[in-house]
Scaffold this motif. Sequence first.
Motif, mmCIF file in Angstrom:
data_model
loop_
_atom_site.group_PDB
_atom_site.id
_atom_site.type_symbol
_atom_site.label_atom_id
_atom_site.label_comp_id
_atom_site.label_asym_id
_atom_site.label_seq_id
_atom_site.Cartn_x
_atom_site.Cartn_y
_atom_site.Cartn_z
ATOM 1 N N GLU A 42 -1.526 8.075 1.213
ATOM 2 C CA GLU A 42 -2.880 7.618 1.541
ATOM 3 C C GLU A 42 -3.937 8.403 0.766
ATOM 4 N N GLY A 63 -6.364 6.833 -1.882
ATOM 5 C CA GLY A 63 -7.793 6.964 -1.585
ATOM 6 C C GLY A 63 -8.571 7.589 -2.726
ATOM 7 N N ALA A 77 -4.480 0.155 -4.722
ATOM 8 C CA ALA A 77 -5.436 1.229 -4.435
ATOM 9 C C ALA A 77 -6.833 0.918 -4.960
ATOM 10 N N TYR A 117 -9.160 1.518 0.783
ATOM 11 C CA TYR A 117 -8.421 2.780 0.692
ATOM 12 C C TYR A 117 -9.369 3.972 0.578
#
Length: 781
Positions: free
Chosen positions: A58, A62, A257, A262
């Motif tokens: 993640e 991100g 992404a 995200y």
Amino acid sequence: MDLEGGTRRNSSKKDSWKTILTLAYQSIGVVYGDLSISPLYVFRSTFGEGIGHSNTNEEIFGVLSLVFWSITLVPLVKYVFIVLKADDNGEGGTFALYSLLCRHAKVNSLPNCQLADEELSEYKKDGCGSSGGGVSNDKGFAFRLKSTLEKRKVLQNFLLILALIGTCMVIGDGVLTPALSVFSAISGLELSMSKEHHAYVEVPAACIILIGLFALQHFGTHRVGFLFAPIVIAWLFCISVIGIYNIFFWNPQIYRALCPIYALRFIRKTQTGGWMSLGGVLLSITGSEAMFADLGHFSQLSIQIAFTSVVYPSLILAYMGQAAYLSRHHEIEHAYHFGFYVSVPEKLRWPVLVLAVFAAVVGSQAIITGTFSIIKQCSALNCFPRVKVIHTSSKIHGQIYIPEINWLLMLLCLAVTIGFRNTQHLGHASGLAVITVMLVTTCLMSLVIVLCWHQNVLFALAFVLFFGTLESLFFSASLTKFLQGAWVPIALAFVFMTVMYVWHYGTLKKYEFDVQNKVSINWLLGIAPSIGIVRVRGVGLIHTDLVSGIPVIFSHFVTNLPAFHQILVFLCIKHVPVPHVRPEERFLVGRVGPRNFRIYRCIVRYGYRDIHKDDIEFENDLLCSIAEFIRTGSVGLSSNEELEKIEKMTVVGTYSAQTILRSDNNVDNNFDSEETSSELKEIKSPQVIQQKKKVRFLVPESPKIDSEAKEELEEVMEAREAGIAYIIGHSYMKAKPGSSTIKKIAINFVYEFLRRNSRAPSFVLGVPHASSLEVGMMYQV
């Protein structure tokens, strides 16, 4: 015939596109070097904050999403599609925006502007593709805003300080970017050497490369410029290919992404850590300001084509490839420590390292050249002490070299490299400098949208709120790294800001003293009989900053030495807030006093990117403009009362008077009479030993010229033959008794120290010592 015309039009179109594509190719090497090498240190700096070490992807997704949208919104949307259109007659940068505002709102703090300056060809041009787009209500708001700026001195000072802050941060970026770029490129040695050996190699190698980079500056970018574009293109191609390989080999799903969700999830999950990591994400857009600052070298369309077709997709692929590799190796601690090089296939690491070093040097070159350009602009507008400017190319005007600034940048660059020895700390410092420049550009741009483009005020508010909020987040995240390196650009900006503001303040006070103490022609008329002023042969040039009236330095000279030349010229060399002044509009000539006084005023106007001519050529152009002023029949005012009310000035072109003054190389002194036109009377120059250039003055015998004008012309030419003397004032400033302590320190110490250690004006430097006369005077301000 129609077929031929269509063929000619198609050929012309092909030529124009060929030129644009050539400029686009060249801009890749000059403009995008800094932006292109950002993948070397972005992920390394971002994940250095302690994020990205969990067992999920993640954080990696991100960060990639944040990097993607940062590059899309700031360089692409803000700069490529909006800010690039706010050029100042083809010139860009912070001072170009300030120059536009100075012309449209008259906020220039030095009060030497004239109505004649507003009639310059480049002065009236908005320099923007959009004008008159607002409705009447918005024009009313623009008018009220303009009136407020012109009335309130505080707002004018605020705009000046804002422009100076942006300029100081560009200088700070010129110190930090070379150090960060070269150090990041050298960091690839970590993968090939042990820690013990690497510690002794990295810093010395970076310092040697930096010394070599700054030592090469005096050759000029045009000598090595042909290498820049191929190196950056090869680097972009390299990181693109590696990115594509990593995407398909490690994680083909990385494209997900790019969704902004995200980025929002990343900020929500990491909170304070994610906000602090924005300082690393910010490094992905360093170099964006170069697109606008280097606009004068290229064109809007060429920069737009280069970024959208080559630079933007290459950077996105590079960041996606790095994220794809990290998403499969996040459990390996050193993957986050080494950043870019760990994602490069092992067999390619050494070639990529060598190419990265070359790309880092090219990227550093762009910001160094940009620093030279912006300091020259500041110096021309009296916001920086005078320095030596060397033009390294006769074809490309913007390619300059400033020795003092070059060596100062080198020393500061070596100091931060040796002091930090860490790309994270260098990244924090560089990031704060870059985002401050962007914030200043956003603020000035919002005013340009309203005052110069006449667009709807809502558009300006939307622009400043959207981009200002985004950049404020980056700025606040950078400030949290104050103790980890961000203090360096603040300290540099404080020092340079003090120097620039004190110099501007001292220059303004000096000009105000001259204006308040200038004397009238009536004073000269009244004092001449009592002290018995004598007129001697020759031309006397009195250098002054005044655009009207007689300077106090001249009254000081005359009362102590009651004699001056038969032809007297008050010469004012000033810079106007435009990039260039056309030769035919450069000279503004008028009389001081009645015609028989033979006293003239000549104002020579230069743009902040113009080159001052050598003394011989300038001298010839000056006398040529005065002769043309006389020939065209301009007459003096008949009475002293009228003279006090108005002093008529006439624009005289240097190309319009070539029938009066002709300059040749190797002219024979025994000029044959048959070469002389029947309508021209020649006054020959006397023989001068080792004279490189001889001048022939030709006085027209036209019946349209009255006898008084002809007699005046002959007197000017005879005075020129007798020689030219330069009367130069040397002023020493001192704060008045009772002034505040801050003012005393600023004037008595800082300004006087800068004045003594800065270069004399270019006009003074070209004056022969045997022909100069210096008049000293103490100013109490």
